[in-house]
Design a protein around this motif. Structure first.
Motif, PDB file in Angstrom:
ATOM      1  N   HIS A  43       0.840  -1.204   0.000  1.00  0.00           N
ATOM      2  CA  HIS A  43       0.000   0.000   0.000  1.00  0.00           C
ATOM      3  C   HIS A  43       0.868   1.244   0.000  1.00  0.00           C
ATOM      4  CE1 HIS A  43      -3.244   2.752   0.946  1.00  0.00           C
ATOM      5  NE2 HIS A  43      -2.518   3.198   1.955  1.00  0.00           N
ATOM      6  N   LEU A  44       1.939   1.242   0.811  1.00  0.00           N
ATOM      7  CA  LEU A  44       2.806   2.414   0.875  1.00  0.00           C
ATOM      8  C   LEU A  44       3.502   2.641  -0.448  1.00  0.00           C
ATOM      9  CD1 LEU A  44       4.111   4.647   2.561  1.00  0.00           C
ATOM     10  CD2 LEU A  44       5.863   2.991   3.259  1.00  0.00           C
ATOM     11  N   LEU A  45       3.949   1.546  -1.079  1.00  0.00           N
ATOM     12  CA  LEU A  45       4.641   1.661  -2.356  1.00  0.00           C
ATOM     13  C   LEU A  45       3.730   2.229  -3.427  1.00  0.00           C
ATOM     14  CD1 LEU A  45       7.141   1.092  -4.086  1.00  0.00           C
ATOM     15  CD2 LEU A  45       6.258  -1.201  -4.500  1.00  0.00           C
ATOM     16  N   THR A  46       2.534   1.647  -3.549  1.00  0.00           N
ATOM     17  CA  THR A  46       1.604   2.128  -4.571  1.00  0.00           C
ATOM     18  C   THR A  46       1.158   3.551  -4.279  1.00  0.00           C
ATOM     19  OG1 THR A  46      -0.202   1.086  -3.355  1.00  0.00           O
ATOM     20  CG2 THR A  46       0.768  -0.171  -5.160  1.00  0.00           C
ATOM     21  N   LYS A  47       1.019   3.904  -2.992  1.00  0.00           N
ATOM     22  CA  LYS A  47       0.633   5.274  -2.648  1.00  0.00           C
ATOM     23  C   LYS A  47       1.693   6.257  -3.100  1.00  0.00           C
ATOM     24  CE  LYS A  47      -0.565   8.246   1.252  1.00  0.00           C
ATOM     25  NZ  LYS A  47      -0.746   8.333   2.708  1.00  0.00           N
ATOM     26  N   ASN A  48       2.974   5.909  -2.874  1.00  0.00           N
ATOM     27  CA  ASN A  48       4.056   6.802  -3.257  1.00  0.00           C
ATOM     28  C   ASN A  48       4.123   6.980  -4.761  1.00  0.00           C
ATOM     29  OD1 ASN A  48       4.830   7.166  -0.610  1.00  0.00           O
ATOM     30  ND2 ASN A  48       6.331   5.506  -0.629  1.00  0.00           N
ATOM     31  N   PHE A  49       3.908   5.879  -5.524  1.00  0.00           N
ATOM     32  CA  PHE A  49       4.043   5.949  -6.974  1.00  0.00           C
ATOM     33  C   PHE A  49       2.821   6.523  -7.650  1.00  0.00           C
ATOM     34  CE2 PHE A  49       7.476   2.585  -6.779  1.00  0.00           C
ATOM     35  CZ  PHE A  49       8.474   3.468  -7.161  1.00  0.00           C
ATOM     36  N   TYR A  50       1.621   6.189  -7.165  1.00  0.00           N
ATOM     37  CA  TYR A  50       0.420   6.501  -7.913  1.00  0.00           C
ATOM     38  C   TYR A  50      -0.344   7.693  -7.366  1.00  0.00           C
ATOM     39  CZ  TYR A  50       1.654   1.879  -9.492  1.00  0.00           C
ATOM     40  OH  TYR A  50       2.341   0.799  -9.981  1.00  0.00           O
ATOM     41  N   LYS A  78      11.684   4.077 -12.739  1.00  0.00           N
ATOM     42  CA  LYS A  78      11.895   3.869 -11.308  1.00  0.00           C
ATOM     43  C   LYS A  78      10.768   3.046 -10.706  1.00  0.00           C
ATOM     44  CE  LYS A  78      12.421   6.417  -6.967  1.00  0.00           C
ATOM     45  NZ  LYS A  78      12.445   7.769  -6.337  1.00  0.00           N
ATOM     46  N   ARG A  79       9.538   3.336 -11.112  1.00  0.00           N
ATOM     47  CA  ARG A  79       8.391   2.580 -10.604  1.00  0.00           C
ATOM     48  C   ARG A  79       8.487   1.113 -10.995  1.00  0.00           C
ATOM     49  NH1 ARG A  79       2.773   3.552 -13.502  1.00  0.00           N
ATOM     50  NH2 ARG A  79       3.930   2.339 -15.046  1.00  0.00           N
ATOM     51  N   ASN A  80       8.802   0.846 -12.266  1.00  0.00           N
ATOM     52  CA  ASN A  80       8.890  -0.531 -12.741  1.00  0.00           C
ATOM     53  C   ASN A  80       9.999  -1.299 -12.026  1.00  0.00           C
ATOM     54  OD1 ASN A  80       6.785  -0.140 -14.564  1.00  0.00           O
ATOM     55  ND2 ASN A  80       8.162   0.499 -16.211  1.00  0.00           N
ATOM     56  N   GLU A  81      11.138  -0.645 -11.820  1.00  0.00           N
ATOM     57  CA  GLU A  81      12.246  -1.304 -11.111  1.00  0.00           C
ATOM     58  C   GLU A  81      11.864  -1.618  -9.670  1.00  0.00           C
ATOM     59  OE1 GLU A  81      15.423   1.449 -11.529  1.00  0.00           O
ATOM     60  OE2 GLU A  81      15.996   0.770 -13.563  1.00  0.00           O
ATOM     61  N   GLU A  82      11.200  -0.689  -9.016  1.00  0.00           N
ATOM     62  CA  GLU A  82      10.794  -0.901  -7.627  1.00  0.00           C
ATOM     63  C   GLU A  82       9.759  -2.020  -7.526  1.00  0.00           C
ATOM     64  OE1 GLU A  82      11.346   0.033  -3.627  1.00  0.00           O
ATOM     65  OE2 GLU A  82      12.366   0.848  -5.388  1.00  0.00           O
ATOM     66  N   GLU A  83       8.836  -2.069  -8.464  1.00  0.00           N
ATOM     67  CA  GLU A  83       7.842  -3.142  -8.467  1.00  0.00           C
ATOM     68  C   GLU A  83       8.493  -4.498  -8.684  1.00  0.00           C
ATOM     69  OE1 GLU A  83       3.764  -0.957 -10.038  1.00  0.00           O
ATOM     70  OE2 GLU A  83       5.032  -2.015 -11.459  1.00  0.00           O
ATOM     71  N   SER A 109      -4.705  -3.837 -10.228  1.00  0.00           N
ATOM     72  CA  SER A 109      -4.715  -3.617  -8.785  1.00  0.00           C
ATOM     73  C   SER A 109      -3.454  -2.926  -8.304  1.00  0.00           C
ATOM     74  CB  SER A 109      -4.894  -4.953  -8.049  1.00  0.00           C
ATOM     75  OG  SER A 109      -3.820  -5.832  -8.338  1.00  0.00           O
ATOM     76  N   SER A 110      -2.367  -3.041  -9.062  1.00  0.00           N
ATOM     77  CA  SER A 110      -1.129  -2.355  -8.685  1.00  0.00           C
ATOM     78  C   SER A 110      -0.960  -1.050  -9.450  1.00  0.00           C
ATOM     79  CB  SER A 110       0.082  -3.269  -8.924  1.00  0.00           C
ATOM     80  OG  SER A 110       0.193  -3.637 -10.286  1.00  0.00           O
ATOM     81  N   GLY A 111      -2.003  -0.621 -10.145  1.00  0.00           N
ATOM     82  CA  GLY A 111      -1.986   0.710 -10.749  1.00  0.00           C
ATOM     83  C   GLY A 111      -1.608   0.758 -12.209  1.00  0.00           C
TER      84      GLY A 111
END
Length: 506
Positions: free
Chosen positions: A7-14, A453-458, A468-470
């Motif tokens: 949730h924190l990761l998706t919140k930061n990215f999306y 950056k988002r793709n690498e982090e995912e 569901s992951s944006g």
């Protein structure tokens, strides 16, 4: 990885927009707007349901008469008999008798009557408070930037570079060539199988003779479709959209390659979905393309323009792919006062708007104009509920689902019409250009870096690129009709013939 970490990761990215520093206009803060809506609605309900009724309530006292029981009745009869005896004793005991009788009456009164006090609110006042609560909740919900800004705003923003636009046009030409070859092979096979079609003149339109309209056999209809593809501009479809036909190629139905689709999805995910989320407040994972296609307008050989219409989706975009033409552009109409605005974007710029904004494609007077068009569904189903329910009732008398009933479809229709009228009346009809032309290249670079950056982090955290992951659904969810209950109720005819292609690895 825990759900909290995800949730924190998706919140930061999306929930953050990488290109915020380049914006030339102030956009609504949708997260804050929605929080304020909730706070205001809760406060309104507390005020109208709890506070105001207490302040407006009044105290009322009720007098209650208690029935006299048998023992009390006997005591009263004895008292009367004693009084009669006392009278016979003479006037000497008169005062004593009267005093005794008063005392007996007062005692009886005290034991047979009582008072009840209650705090109540007038029924009329209560109904007025309930009505006021409903009106205030409606005003809070609709009269805010969360609804009014996206309703009739045309957003103009860079999405593709000039080289990328040229590459997409080249993709379309190659797909058209493959389409033409396929159509020629299928036509030869059809004529070989049905030799009566060899010398038959099958026009692209139905011929009429008086009041009798000419009918065609399935083979003749198929031959007409193949002839339409083969004729100039060869390989391009001319009749995919029946009500407002365009000369176009769909990215799934027509022979684009898997690499073509992957290339386009990469660009749209990096640069278009973040803009839609920021300007319209729609989460990236909620976006499902119902149709993505390349359109061509020819000044001398084919379709020049497209008449006034709205799109059959929720959110539409079109991206200009070239500028080797004259004329063209998109005219957006204001239904409220009849005014309009003509928009001629730069190459690579997208025009994004609510699909219900009335618009038209202006005539291309010289050369050929190419645009990439996308119809996106957010699966808010008032409009679909009306259309699907109506179709079900017309095609069958057996209506099993509640959303297909006459009352439900009428409600959906009225909601659509009422919301359209409301938005036309109270939202601002405007065009906003998000980024200055001089900042295009730097803006696109920043957007791409954020996406990488988002793709690498995912990938590092084992997050699959799903809705569901944006991640938007650009291809596999196309040409589906989702009903009011959220179920897929039917597919387009063009998809039904090649369903495996949609379900496979696009």
């Amino acid at each position: 990885m825990t759900s909290a970490d995800h949730h924190l990761l998706t919140k930061n990215f999306y929930s953050t927009f990488p290109g915020e520093e380049f914006l030339t206009v102030s956009l609504p803060n949708y997260a804050r707007e929605r929080q304020l809506i909730i706070y205001k609605i809760v406060a309104t309900v507390i005020l109208c349901v709890v506070v105001m009724p207490v302040l407006l309530a009044t105290k009322q006292t009720a007098v209650k008469d208690n029935p006299v029981d048998a023992a009390d009745g006997a005591a009263n009869e004895n008292a009367i008999y004693d009084d009669a005896k006392a009278i016979s004793k003479g006037s000497k005991n008169k005062k004593k008798r009267v005093k005794s009788k008063k005392s007996s009456q007062e005692s009886t009164t005290e034991t047979t009557t009582g008072e009840t006090t209650a705090t109540v609110i007038n029924p009329i006042t209560s109904n007025l408070l309930n009505t006021l609560c409903i009106i205030l909740v409606f005003i809070i919900t609709f009269f805010n930037q969360n609804n009014l800004f996206p309703a009739r705003t045309i957003v103009q923003t860079p999405v593709l570079t000039r080289d990328e636009c040229s590459h997409i046009i080249q993709m379309a030409h190659e797909a058209a060539e493959r389409n033409s070859e396929i159509a020629k092979r299928e036509k030869a096979s059809l004529i070989l199988e049905h030799t009566e079609l060899v010398n038959e003149d099958i026009s692209s339109k139905s011929q009429s003779d008086g009041n009798n309209t000419q009918t065609f056999t399935p083979e003749q209809i198929e031959l007409r479709k193949l002839n339409s593809i083969i004729k100039e501009p060869t390989g391009w479809k001319k009749d995919r959209h029946s009500s407002y036909p365009t000369t176009d190629l769909n990215y799934v139905v027509d022979p684009f390659t898997r690499d073509d689709r992957a290339y386009l999805a990469e660009k749209l995910n990096a640069r278009l979905t973040p803009v839609i989320e920021r300007t319209f407040g729609i989460a990236r994972g909620a976006i499902r393309a119902s149709d993505i296609f390349v359109v061509r307008y020819d000044a001398t050989n084919g379709q020049q323009k497209l008449r006034k219409h709205t799109d059959g989706s929720h959110l539409s975009f079109n991206i200009l792919l070239n500028d080797e033409f004259e004329g063209g552009g998109t005219r957006f109409h204001n239904r409220f006062d009849g005014s309009y605005v003509d928009v001629n974007p730069d190459v690579g710029e997208a025009l994004i708007s609510h699909a219900d904004v009335l618009h038209e494609g202006l005539a291309t007077t010289k050369g050929t104009r190419y645009i990439l068009v996308g119809f996106n569904s957010i699966d808010v189903r008032f409009k679909e509920g009306f259309e699907e329910g109506t179709n079900t009732r017309l095609s069958s008398t057996n209506v099993d689902n509640w959303e297909d009933s006459r009352y439900a479809t009428s409600l959906f229709r009225d909601l659509v019409e009422w919301m359209r009228w409301f938005c036309d009346q109270y939202s601002t009809f405007q065009r906003v250009k998000l980024v200055d032309r001089k900042d295009f290249d730097e803006y696109i670079t920043v957007m791409d870096e954020a996406d990488i950056k988002r793709n690498e982090e995912e990938a590092r955290n084992g997050i699959e690129p799903t809705r569901s992951s944006g991640h938007a659904n650009w291809f596999s969810g196309q040409q589906l009709f989702v009903g009011v209950s959220g179920d897929v109720k039917r597919v387009w005819g063009s998809r039904a013939k090649i369903e495996d292609k949609f379900r496979g690895d696009l």
